[in-house]
Motif scaffolding. Structure first.
Motif, PDB file in Angstrom:
ATOM      1  N   THR A 191       0.916  -1.221  -0.031  1.00  0.00           N
ATOM      2  CA  THR A 191       0.169   0.007   0.183  1.00  0.00           C
ATOM      3  C   THR A 191       0.954   1.202  -0.099  1.00  0.00           C
ATOM      4  OG1 THR A 191      -0.185   0.127   2.561  1.00  0.00           O
ATOM      5  CG2 THR A 191      -1.983  -1.398   1.160  1.00  0.00           C
ATOM      6  N   THR A 192       0.210   2.338  -0.532  1.00  0.00           N
ATOM      7  CA  THR A 192       1.156   3.510  -0.745  1.00  0.00           C
ATOM      8  C   THR A 192       0.854   4.595   0.465  1.00  0.00           C
ATOM      9  OG1 THR A 192       0.765   3.328  -3.261  1.00  0.00           O
ATOM     10  CG2 THR A 192       1.335   5.503  -2.449  1.00  0.00           C
ATOM     11  N   GLU A 193       1.862   5.191   0.904  1.00  0.00           N
ATOM     12  CA  GLU A 193       1.771   6.020   2.140  1.00  0.00           C
ATOM     13  C   GLU A 193       0.537   7.128   1.782  1.00  0.00           C
ATOM     14  OE1 GLU A 193       4.877   9.376   2.302  1.00  0.00           O
ATOM     15  OE2 GLU A 193       6.050   8.218   0.730  1.00  0.00           O
ATOM     16  N   SER A 194       0.011   7.449   2.735  1.00  0.00           N
ATOM     17  CA  SER A 194      -0.873   8.739   2.893  1.00  0.00           C
ATOM     18  C   SER A 194      -2.266   8.393   1.889  1.00  0.00           C
ATOM     19  CB  SER A 194      -0.475  10.037   2.551  1.00  0.00           C
ATOM     20  OG  SER A 194       0.918  10.125   3.477  1.00  0.00           O
ATOM     21  N   ARG A 195      -2.431   7.156   1.561  1.00  0.00           N
ATOM     22  CA  ARG A 195      -3.630   6.764   0.926  1.00  0.00           C
ATOM     23  C   ARG A 195      -4.265   5.562   1.501  1.00  0.00           C
ATOM     24  NH1 ARG A 195      -1.167   7.169  -5.498  1.00  0.00           N
ATOM     25  NH2 ARG A 195      -0.588   9.213  -5.500  1.00  0.00           N
ATOM     26  N   ASP A 196      -5.662   5.554   1.049  1.00  0.00           N
ATOM     27  CA  ASP A 196      -6.356   4.257   1.080  1.00  0.00           C
ATOM     28  C   ASP A 196      -6.225   3.341   0.074  1.00  0.00           C
ATOM     29  OD1 ASP A 196      -7.257   5.702   3.241  1.00  0.00           O
ATOM     30  OD2 ASP A 196      -9.383   6.034   2.622  1.00  0.00           O
ATOM     31  N   SER A 197      -5.903   2.012   0.370  1.00  0.00           N
ATOM     32  CA  SER A 197      -5.960   1.082  -0.419  1.00  0.00           C
ATOM     33  C   SER A 197      -6.700  -0.169  -0.381  1.00  0.00           C
ATOM     34  CB  SER A 197      -4.368   0.384  -0.677  1.00  0.00           C
ATOM     35  OG  SER A 197      -3.283   1.730  -0.972  1.00  0.00           O
ATOM     36  N   ASN A 198      -7.349  -0.595  -1.392  1.00  0.00           N
ATOM     37  CA  ASN A 198      -8.276  -1.884  -1.353  1.00  0.00           C
ATOM     38  C   ASN A 198      -7.589  -2.800  -1.981  1.00  0.00           C
ATOM     39  OD1 ASN A 198     -10.071  -0.518   0.463  1.00  0.00           O
ATOM     40  ND2 ASN A 198     -10.840   0.680  -1.193  1.00  0.00           N
ATOM     41  N   ALA A 199      -7.948  -4.191  -1.743  1.00  0.00           N
ATOM     42  CA  ALA A 199      -7.583  -5.242  -2.732  1.00  0.00           C
ATOM     43  C   ALA A 199      -8.613  -6.280  -2.373  1.00  0.00           C
ATOM     44  CB  ALA A 199      -6.070  -5.928  -2.010  1.00  0.00           C
ATOM     45  N   CYS A 200      -8.744  -7.241  -3.200  1.00  0.00           N
ATOM     46  CA  CYS A 200      -9.720  -8.302  -3.273  1.00  0.00           C
ATOM     47  C   CYS A 200      -8.922  -9.731  -2.997  1.00  0.00           C
ATOM     48  CB  CYS A 200     -10.348  -8.362  -4.603  1.00  0.00           C
ATOM     49  SG  CYS A 200     -11.043  -6.888  -5.296  1.00  0.00           S
ATOM     50  N   ILE A 201      -9.683 -10.492  -1.906  1.00  0.00           N
ATOM     51  CA  ILE A 201      -9.083 -11.590  -1.679  1.00  0.00           C
ATOM     52  C   ILE A 201      -9.889 -12.570  -2.395  1.00  0.00           C
ATOM     53  CG2 ILE A 201      -8.801 -12.986   0.450  1.00  0.00           C
ATOM     54  CD1 ILE A 201      -9.146 -10.735   2.247  1.00  0.00           C
ATOM     55  N   TYR A 202      -9.071 -13.661  -2.939  1.00  0.00           N
ATOM     56  CA  TYR A 202      -9.751 -14.742  -3.813  1.00  0.00           C
ATOM     57  C   TYR A 202      -9.219 -16.168  -3.029  1.00  0.00           C
ATOM     58  CZ  TYR A 202     -10.974 -11.431  -7.142  1.00  0.00           C
ATOM     59  OH  TYR A 202     -11.544 -10.327  -8.112  1.00  0.00           O
ATOM     60  N   ALA A 203     -10.051 -17.119  -3.041  1.00  0.00           N
ATOM     61  CA  ALA A 203      -9.936 -18.245  -2.636  1.00  0.00           C
ATOM     62  C   ALA A 203     -10.506 -19.502  -3.379  1.00  0.00           C
ATOM     63  CB  ALA A 203     -10.514 -18.284  -1.024  1.00  0.00           C
ATOM     64  N   SER A 204      -9.998 -20.509  -3.256  1.00  0.00           N
ATOM     65  CA  SER A 204     -10.730 -21.821  -3.629  1.00  0.00           C
ATOM     66  C   SER A 204     -10.673 -22.812  -2.885  1.00  0.00           C
ATOM     67  CB  SER A 204     -10.103 -22.137  -5.055  1.00  0.00           C
ATOM     68  OG  SER A 204      -8.490 -22.579  -4.659  1.00  0.00           O
ATOM     69  N   PHE A 205     -11.515 -23.990  -3.140  1.00  0.00           N
ATOM     70  CA  PHE A 205     -11.731 -25.345  -2.358  1.00  0.00           C
ATOM     71  C   PHE A 205     -11.067 -26.228  -2.879  1.00  0.00           C
ATOM     72  CE2 PHE A 205     -15.140 -22.782   0.051  1.00  0.00           C
ATOM     73  CZ  PHE A 205     -14.749 -23.272   1.323  1.00  0.00           C
ATOM     74  N   ASN A 206     -10.016 -26.938  -2.384  1.00  0.00           N
ATOM     75  CA  ASN A 206      -9.469 -27.642  -3.360  1.00  0.00           C
ATOM     76  C   ASN A 206      -9.013 -29.060  -2.609  1.00  0.00           C
ATOM     77  OD1 ASN A 206      -7.833 -24.857  -3.918  1.00  0.00           O
ATOM     78  ND2 ASN A 206      -7.438 -26.072  -5.920  1.00  0.00           N
ATOM     79  N   GLN A 207      -9.031 -30.111  -3.448  1.00  0.00           N
ATOM     80  CA  GLN A 207      -9.013 -31.326  -2.651  1.00  0.00           C
ATOM     81  C   GLN A 207      -7.408 -31.722  -2.338  1.00  0.00           C
ATOM     82  OE1 GLN A 207      -8.814 -35.767  -4.872  1.00  0.00           O
ATOM     83  NE2 GLN A 207     -10.634 -34.843  -5.332  1.00  0.00           N
ATOM     84  N   GLN A 208      -7.014 -32.269  -1.350  1.00  0.00           N
ATOM     85  CA  GLN A 208      -5.878 -33.011  -1.161  1.00  0.00           C
ATOM     86  C   GLN A 208      -5.789 -34.294  -0.888  1.00  0.00           C
ATOM     87  OE1 GLN A 208      -4.968 -31.462   3.029  1.00  0.00           O
ATOM     88  NE2 GLN A 208      -3.637 -30.053   2.436  1.00  0.00           N
TER      89      GLN A 208
END
Length: 727
Positions: A275-292
């Motif tokens: 994230t950049t100083e003196s700013r608001d930053s947003n990010a998207c969190i992605y996931a998945s359901f995987n077999q082990q």
């Protein structure tokens, strides 16, 4: 973002963290789990997220504290605090302090679960701890869940969003007096009633800095949050008895309007949120359901004709690796079958399985370099797999690379049953007898260039070293030849060496052991570097390849010593002063240019000493000035300087013998009998005064004078008797 009262620049200790932090941020990757094939969509129920367990520290892995740097937790909007439920200055963290945001399928929210810290530079509470969570001007990290309702197994989906209000802070000091630069916490995630924690670290960099600490930074002052775990063993979905576990793919920057892209374009997990100083930053969190799936490895060996069953079977090294977690996983086994055939199969322990996530990164089982055997060559001939019940599991052809001795576990796809989640994969090796090899011969011969006969013994032996290498089939040791593939041979100019039964195709190179100086007659002879032709050869089947090693003996004629010589000018009464001489070089028997060396006159004025002249050479002596009353030496005189003295050359026929040259009745040149390095130049005077008791030259002089006077009288009388000319 950190600001110190002195606007402190980027600290040197932070530079040391670059390597360690960079190592932790490189996450293995691969393709999203769509590689599992067509799998159904499954309802996931309620989704919740909360920030948890905040603390700060002076260094990344140093002791953490919650009662420093104004730590709070609560709920807020994009820019404003709504509730504050935790104050680190007074409370230890507990689950009751977590501010959950839970969404049912289809629900949306504008609220965030926040953790904040730091003394604001701006706003209502400058340079002090606010009385409550202060999203407005503290550094605030928030998460917000998303509920897609249902997900396709093995495919990525939007799990939620993360937000950082990167407000400027004054640096706080920790208990040891160092600056507090690290903020820590957990993401708490709940899906369908199952909860797990995902810890993270955030590096609050200085505003004033000199260099980046991470290659993904745009500016060296950008803050860096990194998730420390991306796989959950607690959150999973069941499908036909097979479990699919939650995996976080990481953070993708939100679009300009704050929304998230439909396709994140992830090919490997991304665990850093910068994230950049003196700013608001947003990010998207992605996931998945995987077999082990888990795997253990086995080893079976067989042999071909001509191999003795009693031959010892070597140990084989196998490994499995996966690039689908924050830190790569790797496991090795060493397996040694007890006998040939299926009965001798050995398997790694069932409690030492290797687990990998299907469709998330690359996963392989590999057999390391094949062992060598003096009985033949080992080859990998097949790889087979069975499930937990012992049933065969089909392996796609593209999953097996026998040449590379590798099984692509991800190419096996997803298990269709619970039994298929536990694999046992066997590597089959075969020992084949070595093929009959063609052979060839090397002939190594010696030649000498010895024009000056410097070698004492014409039958001297020389040592030549050879080294041959083959490009055999991997795992094959060549049959032992009649001679080693490397060694030494003795040769003379009359006796070459033959190296027989070498495997055809072997490439051989050569060098000679240095000949010894004592083999030569004296120190004036020297060995030059040997010339080996050709320097490298390839053994040819059924043929003899010749190699010549030539030595040249160089003769350096010794430089004879030099001696100074003397020149003395003599008259009939002894040494004479006033003479001058020059010494000239000899040019094929003729006088050459004068030497630059000057003659130094001695105290008596009649003797001259030269600078040292090299012996065993000829020179010329020339008189350039005679003493008053004497003649110059009538001719230049050629002489030789030897190590025993001077020799004067006599013309042919020689007027005088020995070391004396008689020029005429008045002049002579000779070597001083008492000093063999002195030339004496003798010249009798003109008009020499008589010695006491002798007439000397006076009678002759008086007679000459009388004759001259008589001639003058006769001439005068002739003039008087001549008649006068008439007009």
């Amino acid at each position: 973002m950190k600001i110190t009262p002195k606007r402190r620049s980027f600290s040197l200790w932070a530079t040391a963290l670059i390597a360690a932090f960079g190592m932790a941020t490189v996450l293995p990757g691969g393709t999203p789990a769509r590689a599992e094939g067509e799998l159904p969509r499954i309802q996931i129920g309620e989704v919740g997220m909360a920030m948890s367990n905040p603390s700060v520290s002076e260094e990344r892995n140093s002791q953490t504290f919650h009662d420093f740097d104004c730590i709070y937790g609560g709920i807020g909007t994009d820019t404003k605090s709504l509730s504050s439920v935790y104050n680190g200055a007074f409370d230890d963290w507990s689950a009751s302090n977590e501010s959950w945001i839970n969404l049912k399928p289809g629900q949306k929210t504008n609220k965030w679960s926040y953790l904040t810290h730091g003394q604001p530079v701006y706003g209502e509470y400058q340079h002090q701890c606010p009385p409550r969570m202060y999203v407005e001007n503290q550094s605030a990290i928030g998460v917000q869940p998303n509920n897609p309702g249902s997900v396709t197994l093995g495919e990525t989906f939007l799990l939620g969003k993360i937000r950082h209000r990167n407000n400027d802070l004054w640096v706080s000091e920790g208990p040891t007096g160092q600056d507090i630069l690290w903020f820590h916490g957990d993401f708490q995630i709940n899906i369908a009633g199952k909860t797990d924690s995902f810890p993270w670290d955030q590096w609050e960099t200085y505003n004033t800095c000199a260099q980046k600490v991470d290659p993904d930074q745009r500016h060296c002052s950008d803050d860096i949050l990194q998730i420390k775990k991306n796989h959950s063993e607690q959150i999973f979905l069941d499908q036909n008895g097979v479990r699919y576990f939650l995996n976080i793919w990481g953070f993708v920057p939100a679009l300009a309007d704050g929304s998230c892209p439909a396709d994140p374009g992830l090919t490997r997990p991304r665990t850093k949120f910068i994230t950049t100083e003196s700013r608001d930053s947003n990010a998207c969190i992605y996931a998945s359901f995987n077999q082990q799936r888990s795997i253990r490895l086995a080893k079976t060996v067989t042999h071909g004709p001509g191999i003795n069953e009693q031959n010892e079977i070597p140990a084989f090294n196998l490994s499995a690796e996966a690039e689908n977690t924050v830190f790569d996983s790797y496991k090795t086994w060493q397996l040694r079958p007890q006998s040939y055939g299926p009965a001798g199969t050995v398997t790694s322990p069932n409690n030492d399985r290797f687990t990998y996530t299907v469709g998330m990164g690359e996963s392989y089982a590999t057999e390391d370099k094949l062992p060598t055997s003096r009985f033949g060559s080992w080859q990998l001939t097949d790889i087979t797999c069975t499930d937990r019940d012992g049933d065969n599991v089909p392996i796609p052809q593209e999953a097996k690379d026998l040449a590379a001795r590798r099984l692509d576990l991800n190419a096996l796809g997803a298990a269709k049953t619970g039994a298929e989640q536990e694999l046992t994969c066997t590597f089959h090796n075969h020992l084949a007898a070595p093929p009959k090899l063609a052979e060839g011969t090397l002939k190594i011969q010696k030649t000498l260039n010895d024009e000056n006969q410097g070698l004492k013994n014409p039958n001297q032996e020389f040592t030549v070293n050879y080294r041959c290498e083959t490009t055999a089939t991997p795992g094959l040791v060549m049959p032992q030849p009649a001679v080693p593939l490397s060694g030494s041979v003795k040769i003379t100019t009359q006796k070459p060496a033959l190296i027989e039964h070498l495997p055809a195709g072997a490439k051989c190179s050569f060098n000679e052991s240095e000949p010894r100086a004592q083999w030569l007659k004296d120190e004036n002879y020297h060995w030059e570097a040997p010339q080996i032709t050709p320097q490298q050869v390839q053994v040819a089947a059924g043929k003899t390849v010749a190699i010549t090693v030539n030595n040249r003996i160089r003769y350096e004629k010794p430089i004879p010593p030099s001696f100074p010589i003397q020149i003395q000018k003599l008259g009939s009464q002894g040494p004479l002063k006033g003479a001058q001489f020059t010494i000239h070089a000899d040019q094929n028997g003729k006088i050459g240019e004068p030497l630059k060396a000057q003659l130094q006159v001695q105290a008596n004025g009649a003797t001259f000493i030269s600078e040292p002249l090299q012996s065993e050479q000829h020179y010329w002596l020339k008189e350039t000035q005679a003493p008053f009353g004497h003649r110059l030496l009538a001719q230049a005189v050629r002489f030789e300087v030897t190590q025993s003295g001077i020799k004067i050359d006599a013309p042919k026929p020689a007027p005088a013998a020995g070391n004396t040259l008689q020029i005429d009745s008045f002049q002579s040149v000779k070597v001083n009998p008492k000093n063999p390095f002195q030339i004496q130049v003798t010249d009798s005077e003109i008009g020499e005064l008589p010695k006491a008791g002798a007439l000397g030259n006076w009678p002759y002089a008086m007679a000459a004078l009388g004759l001259a006077l008589s001639a003058l009288i006769v001439q005068k009388n002739q003039k008087k008797t001549q008649p006068k000319n008439h007009q």
